[in-house]
Design a protein around this motif. Structure first.
Motif, PDB file in Angstrom:
ATOM      1  N   SER A 156       0.833  -1.203   0.000  1.00  0.00           N
ATOM      2  CA  SER A 156       0.000   0.000   0.000  1.00  0.00           C
ATOM      3  C   SER A 156       0.863   1.246   0.000  1.00  0.00           C
ATOM      4  O   SER A 156       2.066   1.200   0.299  1.00  0.00           O
ATOM      5  CB  SER A 156      -0.906   0.009   1.231  1.00  0.00           C
ATOM      6  N   LEU A 157       0.249   2.376  -0.299  1.00  0.00           N
ATOM      7  CA  LEU A 157       0.966   3.646  -0.259  1.00  0.00           C
ATOM      8  C   LEU A 157       1.476   3.918   1.154  1.00  0.00           C
ATOM      9  O   LEU A 157       2.584   4.430   1.333  1.00  0.00           O
ATOM     10  CB  LEU A 157       0.062   4.781  -0.735  1.00  0.00           C
ATOM     11  N   GLU A 158       0.681   3.590   2.158  1.00  0.00           N
ATOM     12  CA  GLU A 158       1.115   3.826   3.541  1.00  0.00           C
ATOM     13  C   GLU A 158       2.339   2.995   3.883  1.00  0.00           C
ATOM     14  O   GLU A 158       3.244   3.461   4.581  1.00  0.00           O
ATOM     15  CB  GLU A 158      -0.037   3.519   4.510  1.00  0.00           C
ATOM     16  N   GLU A 159       2.375   1.759   3.405  1.00  0.00           N
ATOM     17  CA  GLU A 159       3.556   0.918   3.649  1.00  0.00           C
ATOM     18  C   GLU A 159       4.776   1.481   2.914  1.00  0.00           C
ATOM     19  O   GLU A 159       5.889   1.490   3.438  1.00  0.00           O
ATOM     20  CB  GLU A 159       3.264  -0.516   3.206  1.00  0.00           C
ATOM     21  N   GLY A 160       4.541   1.966   1.691  1.00  0.00           N
ATOM     22  CA  GLY A 160       5.623   2.574   0.939  1.00  0.00           C
ATOM     23  C   GLY A 160       6.144   3.833   1.601  1.00  0.00           C
ATOM     24  O   GLY A 160       7.358   4.069   1.670  1.00  0.00           O
ATOM     25  N   LYS A 161       5.221   4.655   2.108  1.00  0.00           N
ATOM     26  CA  LYS A 161       5.628   5.876   2.814  1.00  0.00           C
ATOM     27  C   LYS A 161       6.476   5.527   4.033  1.00  0.00           C
ATOM     28  O   LYS A 161       7.465   6.211   4.325  1.00  0.00           O
ATOM     29  CB  LYS A 161       4.389   6.661   3.255  1.00  0.00           C
ATOM     30  N   PHE A 162       6.093   4.485   4.731  1.00  0.00           N
ATOM     31  CA  PHE A 162       6.852   4.086   5.927  1.00  0.00           C
ATOM     32  C   PHE A 162       8.286   3.748   5.544  1.00  0.00           C
ATOM     33  O   PHE A 162       9.240   4.170   6.217  1.00  0.00           O
ATOM     34  CB  PHE A 162       6.184   2.892   6.608  1.00  0.00           C
ATOM     35  N   LEU A 163       8.460   3.007   4.445  1.00  0.00           N
ATOM     36  CA  LEU A 163       9.800   2.602   4.030  1.00  0.00           C
ATOM     37  C   LEU A 163      10.655   3.794   3.608  1.00  0.00           C
ATOM     38  O   LEU A 163      11.838   3.877   3.956  1.00  0.00           O
ATOM     39  CB  LEU A 163       9.709   1.599   2.875  1.00  0.00           C
ATOM     40  N   VAL A 164      10.063   4.722   2.868  1.00  0.00           N
ATOM     41  CA  VAL A 164      10.834   5.893   2.421  1.00  0.00           C
ATOM     42  C   VAL A 164      11.236   6.744   3.616  1.00  0.00           C
ATOM     43  O   VAL A 164      12.387   7.206   3.715  1.00  0.00           O
ATOM     44  CB  VAL A 164      10.027   6.715   1.397  1.00  0.00           C
ATOM     45  N   LYS A 165      10.323   6.948   4.550  1.00  0.00           N
ATOM     46  CA  LYS A 165      10.658   7.712   5.751  1.00  0.00           C
ATOM     47  C   LYS A 165      11.723   6.992   6.567  1.00  0.00           C
ATOM     48  O   LYS A 165      12.643   7.617   7.114  1.00  0.00           O
ATOM     49  CB  LYS A 165       9.398   7.949   6.592  1.00  0.00           C
ATOM     50  N   LEU A 166      11.604   5.662   6.639  1.00  0.00           N
ATOM     51  CA  LEU A 166      12.598   4.867   7.365  1.00  0.00           C
ATOM     52  C   LEU A 166      13.969   4.990   6.722  1.00  0.00           C
ATOM     53  O   LEU A 166      14.985   5.087   7.424  1.00  0.00           O
ATOM     54  CB  LEU A 166      12.163   3.397   7.392  1.00  0.00           C
ATOM     55  N   ALA A 167      14.021   4.993   5.394  1.00  0.00           N
ATOM     56  CA  ALA A 167      15.292   5.126   4.686  1.00  0.00           C
ATOM     57  C   ALA A 167      15.962   6.451   5.040  1.00  0.00           C
ATOM     58  O   ALA A 167      17.155   6.496   5.370  1.00  0.00           O
ATOM     59  CB  ALA A 167      15.068   5.022   3.178  1.00  0.00           C
ATOM     60  N   PHE A 226      14.743  10.687  -1.534  1.00  0.00           N
ATOM     61  CA  PHE A 226      14.860   9.257  -1.235  1.00  0.00           C
ATOM     62  C   PHE A 226      13.806   8.476  -2.022  1.00  0.00           C
ATOM     63  O   PHE A 226      12.649   8.886  -2.110  1.00  0.00           O
ATOM     64  CB  PHE A 226      14.678   9.002   0.266  1.00  0.00           C
ATOM     65  N   GLU A 227      14.241   7.360  -2.559  1.00  0.00           N
ATOM     66  CA  GLU A 227      13.367   6.492  -3.355  1.00  0.00           C
ATOM     67  C   GLU A 227      13.610   5.045  -2.957  1.00  0.00           C
ATOM     68  O   GLU A 227      14.761   4.605  -2.851  1.00  0.00           O
ATOM     69  CB  GLU A 227      13.691   6.690  -4.838  1.00  0.00           C
ATOM     70  N   VAL A 228      12.542   4.298  -2.710  1.00  0.00           N
ATOM     71  CA  VAL A 228      12.644   2.888  -2.336  1.00  0.00           C
ATOM     72  C   VAL A 228      11.946   2.048  -3.399  1.00  0.00           C
ATOM     73  O   VAL A 228      10.786   2.294  -3.740  1.00  0.00           O
ATOM     74  CB  VAL A 228      12.012   2.617  -0.954  1.00  0.00           C
ATOM     75  N   THR A 229      12.668   1.059  -3.920  1.00  0.00           N
ATOM     76  CA  THR A 229      12.128   0.158  -4.931  1.00  0.00           C
ATOM     77  C   THR A 229      12.062  -1.248  -4.354  1.00  0.00           C
ATOM     78  O   THR A 229      13.095  -1.821  -3.984  1.00  0.00           O
ATOM     79  CB  THR A 229      13.004   0.151  -6.194  1.00  0.00           C
ATOM     80  N   PRO A 265      12.658  16.841  -1.198  1.00  0.00           N
ATOM     81  CA  PRO A 265      13.306  16.325   0.013  1.00  0.00           C
ATOM     82  C   PRO A 265      12.443  16.407   1.272  1.00  0.00           C
ATOM     83  O   PRO A 265      11.907  17.460   1.609  1.00  0.00           O
ATOM     84  CB  PRO A 265      14.552  17.217   0.129  1.00  0.00           C
ATOM     85  N   ASN A 266      12.286  15.239   1.917  1.00  0.00           N
ATOM     86  CA  ASN A 266      11.577  15.137   3.195  1.00  0.00           C
ATOM     87  C   ASN A 266      10.161  15.711   3.112  1.00  0.00           C
ATOM     88  O   ASN A 266       9.700  16.393   4.029  1.00  0.00           O
ATOM     89  CB  ASN A 266      12.366  15.843   4.300  1.00  0.00           C
ATOM     90  N   SER A 267       9.466  15.400   2.022  1.00  0.00           N
ATOM     91  CA  SER A 267       8.116  15.940   1.824  1.00  0.00           C
ATOM     92  C   SER A 267       7.160  14.818   1.435  1.00  0.00           C
ATOM     93  O   SER A 267       7.340  13.676   1.847  1.00  0.00           O
ATOM     94  CB  SER A 267       8.145  17.029   0.742  1.00  0.00           C
ATOM     95  N   GLU A 268       6.182  15.147   0.636  1.00  0.00           N
ATOM     96  CA  GLU A 268       5.166  14.179   0.207  1.00  0.00           C
ATOM     97  C   GLU A 268       5.819  12.992  -0.490  1.00  0.00           C
ATOM     98  O   GLU A 268       6.803  13.141  -1.219  1.00  0.00           O
ATOM     99  CB  GLU A 268       4.190  14.864  -0.752  1.00  0.00           C
ATOM    100  N   ILE A 269       5.251  11.819  -0.265  1.00  0.00           N
ATOM    101  CA  ILE A 269       5.748  10.578  -0.868  1.00  0.00           C
ATOM    102  C   ILE A 269       4.652   9.988  -1.739  1.00  0.00           C
ATOM    103  O   ILE A 269       3.498   9.875  -1.316  1.00  0.00           O
ATOM    104  CB  ILE A 269       6.168   9.570   0.221  1.00  0.00           C
TER     105      ILE A 269
END
Length: 210
Positions: free
Chosen positions: A8-19, A105-108, A196-200
């Motif tokens: 989900s987008l929320e799971e993706g947001k969590f990963l990008v913020k975590l990175a 930051f980008e997580v694939t 940077p450090n904004s909307e994902i």
């Protein structure tokens, strides 16, 4: 989209913020951060992952490291890949803390690798915008990987994409004709900061049969 890749987008947001948080922690302490106490349970799945750092706003590559094989949980590999992308990519110097204000930051997240049939033309088995490529040439001790977004960002057709993954492996351009080289395709889900450090957002690549 591969059925395995339904994050989900929320799971993706969590990963990008975590990175981003992991890199900030490492630059401040020179230590890897502990795992977060609370996170989406789906991130415990073993999945391959890459973290890409790009300058803003021109989006020049600043670091990219990842794990094509799912040997550990997504959340653990994301922390490791983010720090390695920031400080262990041999093409760049380690990111400085003040640079983080100008980095996206980008997580694939990667699907499992799907081997290409050596008895059929590789071009018939891949799609630009859907697939990334991995080549493994064990006889020569070489391998190379290109994420799906590389082909769309650079406007590669299928022949060029295959040639470029050979080059990434430091092999000759037509290594796709070498039976000692095995090719794999994979699909991905990409989550990326808009600035940077904004909307994902989730980045959707255009599927093209070129």
């Amino acid at each position: 989209m591969n059925s395995v890749l339904n994050f989900s987008l929320e799971e993706g947001k969590f990963l990008v913020k975590l990175a981003r948080q992991s890199v900030e922690y490492f630059l401040g302490t020179n230590k890897y951060p502990p795992l977060p106490q609370n996170y989406p349970p789906k991130l415990d799945k073993n999945m391959g992952v890459f973290v890409t750092l790009s300058t803003f706003p021109n989006e020049n590559l600043r670091g990219c490291i990842g794990y094509p094989y799912a040997f550990n949980s997504l959340i653990e590999l994301c922390i490791s890949a983010s720090i390695k992308a920031a400080c262990e990519d041999p093409r760049f110097e380690c990111v400085k803390k003040e640079e983080l204000y100008d980095i996206i930051f980008e997580v694939t997240i990667l699907s499992p690798m799907i081997p290409l049939d050596q008895n059929k033309p590789y071009e018939e088995q891949i799609e630009i915008g859907r697939d990334g490529l991995l080549v493994v040439c064990d006889l020569y001790g070489k391998s190379g990987l290109l994420l799906p977004q590389v082909a769309t960002q650079w406007g590669f057709d299928k022949k060029t994409f295959l040639r470029e993954v050979c080059r990434k492996a430091s092999m000759y351009d037509d290594c796709m004709n070498d039976r000692n080289c095995k090719f794999y395709r994979f699909e991905s889900q990409i989550f990326k900061e808009v600035s940077p450090n904004s909307e994902i957002k989730e980045e959707i690549l255009n599927e093209r049969n070129i």
